[in-house]
Write an enzyme that holds these catalytic residues in place. Structure first.
Site, PDB file in Angstrom:
ATOM      1  N   HIS A 120      -3.020   7.027   2.817  1.00 36.78           N
ATOM      2  CA  HIS A 120      -3.476   5.805   2.159  1.00 36.78           C
ATOM      3  C   HIS A 120      -4.826   5.403   2.748  1.00 36.78           C
ATOM      4  O   HIS A 120      -5.015   5.435   3.964  1.00 36.78           O
ATOM      5  CB  HIS A 120      -2.440   4.697   2.358  1.00 36.78           C
ATOM      6  CG  HIS A 120      -2.955   3.355   2.002  1.00 36.78           C
ATOM      7  ND1 HIS A 120      -3.392   3.062   0.737  1.00 36.78           N
ATOM      8  CD2 HIS A 120      -3.143   2.237   2.741  1.00 36.78           C
ATOM      9  CE1 HIS A 120      -3.821   1.809   0.713  1.00 36.78           C
ATOM     10  NE2 HIS A 120      -3.681   1.286   1.921  1.00 36.78           N
ATOM     11  N   ASN A 130      -9.935   0.056  -0.400  1.00 41.41           N
ATOM     12  CA  ASN A 130      -8.479   0.145  -0.430  1.00 41.41           C
ATOM     13  C   ASN A 130      -7.993  -0.365  -1.789  1.00 41.41           C
ATOM     14  O   ASN A 130      -8.046  -1.563  -2.059  1.00 41.41           O
ATOM     15  CB  ASN A 130      -7.906  -0.710   0.712  1.00 41.41           C
ATOM     16  CG  ASN A 130      -6.386  -0.711   0.743  1.00 41.41           C
ATOM     17  OD1 ASN A 130      -5.738  -0.198  -0.177  1.00 41.41           O
ATOM     18  ND2 ASN A 130      -5.820  -1.287   1.781  1.00 41.41           N
ATOM     19  N   CYS A 181       0.814  -1.222   0.000  1.00 34.66           N
ATOM     20  CA  CYS A 181       0.000   0.000   0.000  1.00 34.66           C
ATOM     21  C   CYS A 181       0.846   1.269   0.000  1.00 34.66           C
ATOM     22  O   CYS A 181       0.310   2.363  -0.184  1.00 34.66           O
ATOM     23  CB  CYS A 181      -0.977  -0.026   1.172  1.00 34.66           C
ATOM     24  SG  CYS A 181      -2.209  -1.319   0.966  1.00 34.66           S
TER      25      CYS A 181
HETATM   26  N1  COA Z   1     -18.198  -8.576   9.110  1.00 35.32           N
HETATM   27  C1  COA Z   1     -18.552  -8.890  10.361  1.00 35.32           C
HETATM   28  N2  COA Z   1     -17.666  -9.284  11.284  1.00 35.32           N
HETATM   29  C2  COA Z   1     -16.386  -9.373  10.919  1.00 35.32           C
HETATM   30  C3  COA Z   1     -15.944  -9.058   9.617  1.00 35.32           C
HETATM   31  C4  COA Z   1     -16.924  -8.662   8.697  1.00 35.32           C
HETATM   32  N3  COA Z   1     -16.619  -8.327   7.434  1.00 35.32           N
HETATM   33  N4  COA Z   1     -14.616  -9.222   9.561  1.00 35.32           N
HETATM   34  C5  COA Z   1     -14.222  -9.633  10.754  1.00 35.32           C
HETATM   35  N5  COA Z   1     -15.289  -9.739  11.592  1.00 35.32           N
HETATM   36  C6  COA Z   1     -15.338 -10.162  12.969  1.00 35.32           C
HETATM   37  C7  COA Z   1     -14.165 -11.013  13.357  1.00 35.32           C
HETATM   38  O1  COA Z   1     -14.345 -12.344  12.934  1.00 35.32           O
HETATM   39  C8  COA Z   1     -14.196 -10.872  14.842  1.00 35.32           C
HETATM   40  O2  COA Z   1     -15.135 -11.750  15.371  1.00 35.32           O
HETATM   41  P1  COA Z   1     -14.833 -12.603  16.698  1.00 35.32           P
HETATM   42  O3  COA Z   1     -14.617 -11.546  17.749  1.00 35.32           O
HETATM   43  O4  COA Z   1     -16.058 -13.397  16.855  1.00 35.32           O
HETATM   44  O5  COA Z   1     -13.598 -13.378  16.397  1.00 35.32           O
HETATM   45  C9  COA Z   1     -14.706  -9.460  15.059  1.00 35.32           C
HETATM   46  O6  COA Z   1     -15.289  -9.057  13.829  1.00 35.32           O
HETATM   47  C10 COA Z   1     -13.648  -8.477  15.436  1.00 35.32           C
HETATM   48  O7  COA Z   1     -12.519  -8.738  14.604  1.00 35.32           O
HETATM   49  P2  COA Z   1     -11.322  -7.767  14.542  1.00 35.32           P
HETATM   50  O8  COA Z   1     -10.261  -8.344  13.666  1.00 35.32           O
HETATM   51  O9  COA Z   1     -10.970  -7.349  15.947  1.00 35.32           O
HETATM   52  O10 COA Z   1     -12.017  -6.559  13.833  1.00 35.32           O
HETATM   53  P3  COA Z   1     -11.452  -5.157  13.585  1.00 35.32           P
HETATM   54  O11 COA Z   1     -12.323  -4.178  14.223  1.00 35.32           O
HETATM   55  O12 COA Z   1      -9.992  -5.118  13.863  1.00 35.32           O
HETATM   56  O13 COA Z   1     -11.638  -5.028  12.011  1.00 35.32           O
HETATM   57  C11 COA Z   1     -10.329  -5.127  10.034  1.00 35.32           C
HETATM   58  C12 COA Z   1     -11.021  -5.920  11.109  1.00 35.32           C
HETATM   59  C13 COA Z   1      -9.663  -6.091   9.075  1.00 35.32           C
HETATM   60  C14 COA Z   1     -11.368  -4.300   9.300  1.00 35.32           C
HETATM   61  C15 COA Z   1      -9.314  -4.180  10.730  1.00 35.32           C
HETATM   62  O14 COA Z   1      -8.508  -4.938  11.569  1.00 35.32           O
HETATM   63  C16 COA Z   1      -8.449  -3.467   9.771  1.00 35.32           C
HETATM   64  O15 COA Z   1      -8.901  -2.585   9.058  1.00 35.32           O
HETATM   65  N6  COA Z   1      -7.136  -3.773   9.742  1.00 35.32           N
HETATM   66  C17 COA Z   1      -6.212  -3.157   8.855  1.00 35.32           C
HETATM   67  C18 COA Z   1      -6.313  -3.811   7.527  1.00 35.32           C
HETATM   68  C19 COA Z   1      -5.597  -3.023   6.482  1.00 35.32           C
HETATM   69  O16 COA Z   1      -5.542  -1.839   6.549  1.00 35.32           O
HETATM   70  N7  COA Z   1      -5.049  -3.725   5.471  1.00 35.32           N
HETATM   71  C20 COA Z   1      -4.372  -3.135   4.407  1.00 35.32           C
HETATM   72  C21 COA Z   1      -3.070  -2.644   4.894  1.00 35.32           C
HETATM   73  S1  COA Z   1      -2.411  -1.374   4.022  1.00 35.32           S
END
Ligand code: COA
Length: 330
Positions: free
Chosen positions: A255, A285, A115
């Site tokens: 980003h 993204n 990214c």
């Molecule tokens: N819909 C509903 N629930 C979801 C989900 C979705 N699309 N994706 C994940 N969950 C669930 C998980 O399974 C988890 O459930 P559990 O507690 O029963 O295990 C719960 O939501 C919380 O998961 P968590 O990983 O803590 O969520 P989060 O708030 O961190 O959000 C991301 C997940 C991926 C959106 C977030 O971590 C993120 O944006 N990370 C950065 C990713 C990124 O920027 N990538 C590119 C890099 S440049």
């Protein structure tokens, strides 16, 4: 002695027409539109049709650039493409773009920085212009993330979209254009965001397909934590080095990975949201595409004008990170 500097003189963008909305994703995985909007900030993203590759989006972005800034492409003496979804392992996407655009007497290469791809490609192009030997450099960020997304993985498939942007870099006088940049890689981050299959470690086989090794693997929590910390660190570092603060910045483009990462960084810099560009709701993204596409949004919304101090920053797979400070010159 006068110093040669580099400035962006034109911008082009492209996203494929097909839209994948949160409502569409609700039918594909166990998620809700509200969850995606609240946790990530996305409503919809654009997805390329099968057979449309990173070089196609890149070429479309360059053609879009030419519409607002017509010039003879034969004057281009370097093409730098930031991408992690090249058309193929080789030749480079830059070679394919050169061929599709019919540009003679140029050279080019790809930059792989996840990214941070556009920021790294831009900084690379800037150095070539600053050498005094290059007069027209095309810097492109292009990614077809849908090509490596597992649409059964709800934590990944909701985030990514496809898109590209291109800028033209040209020489300018001292005091104009790109002022400074910082960048850093921390390879320990490779374990949190990677695509394991298809390289020399895990060449494609039935087994790599069965084990879903040709898809994005992401530990979202760790990526999120690192991105929040590093985005702030890089932006503060480049500002401090130039004796500036968030107050001196007219427009901040981060980003577009997660709305919460962007607002947390703006908060830390003491920057009001009016100066911060957020279009993740419409595009998701797009990896190396996000920053030039957000430049377009900034211009369209009247938030980026000639003479403005622009700060761009990215964190990505690697981990990679970087921030660049510039005067916007058109
Ligand atoms: N819909 C509903 N629930 C979801 C989900 C979705 N699309 N994706 C994940 N969950 C669930 C998980 O399974 C988890 O459930 P559990 O507690 O029963 O295990 C719960 O939501 C919380 O998961 P968590 O990983 O803590 O969520 P989060 O708030 O961190 O959000 C991301 C997940 C991926 C959106 C977030 O971590 C993120 O944006 N990370 C950065 C990713 C990124 O920027 N990538 C590119 C890099 S440049």
């Amino acid at each position: 002695m006068t110093t040669t500097r580099a400035k962006i003189t034109a911008l082009g963008t492209y996203v494929p027409p097909r839209v994948l909305s949160n409502a569409d994703l609700e039918k594909m995985v166990d998620t809700t539109s509200e969850w995606i909007l609240e946790r990530v900030g996305i409503r919809e993203r654009h997805i390329a049709d099968k057979g449309v590759a990173a070089s196609d989006l890149a070429v479309a972005a360059v053609k879009n650039l030419l519409e607002s800034h017509p010039f003879d492409l034969q004057e281009v003496d370097l093409i730098v493409v930031g991408t992690v979804t090249p058309d193929m392992m080789y030749p480079s996407t830059a070679c394919l773009v050169q061929h599709k655009l019919g540009i003679q007497n140029t050279w080019g290469f790809d930059v792989s920085a996840g990214c941070s791809g556009f920021v790294y490609a831009l900084n690379t192009g800037v150095k070539f212009v600053e050498s005094g030997q290059y007069k027209k450099v095309l810097v492109i960020g292009s990614d077809v993330n849908s090509s490596m997304t597992d649409y059964t993985d709800r934590a990944v498939c909701i985030i990514f979209g496809d898109g590209a942007g291109a800028v033209l870099l040209e020489p300018c006088a001292d005091g104009e254009g790109v002022i400074d940049h910082v960048a850093q890689v921390e390879g320990m981050g490779g374990q949190y965001l990677f695509m394991p299959g298809g390289g020399s470690l895990n060449p494609a086989s039935h087994e790599t397909v069965d084990q879903k090794m040709h898809y994005i693997h992401q530990d979202g929590k760790n990526v999120f934590k690192y991105a929040v910390k590093k985005m702030a660190e890089m932006t503060e570092r480049v500002l401090e080095r130039n004796k500036l603060t968030g107050k001196d910045v007219d427009c901040f483009i981060a980003h577009q990975a997660n709305r919460r990462i962007i607002t947390a960084t703006a908060d830390r810099l003491g920057m009001p949201l009016e100066k911060v560009i957020i279009n993740i709701d419409r595009f998701g993204n797009t990896t190396a595409g996000t920053i030039p596409i957000a430049m377009r949004t900034a211009i369209d919304e009247g938030k980026l004008r000639k003479g403005d101090m622009l700060l761009i920053a990215a964190v990505g797979a690697g981990f990679t990170s970087g921030a660049t400070l510039m005067r916007w010159e058109f």
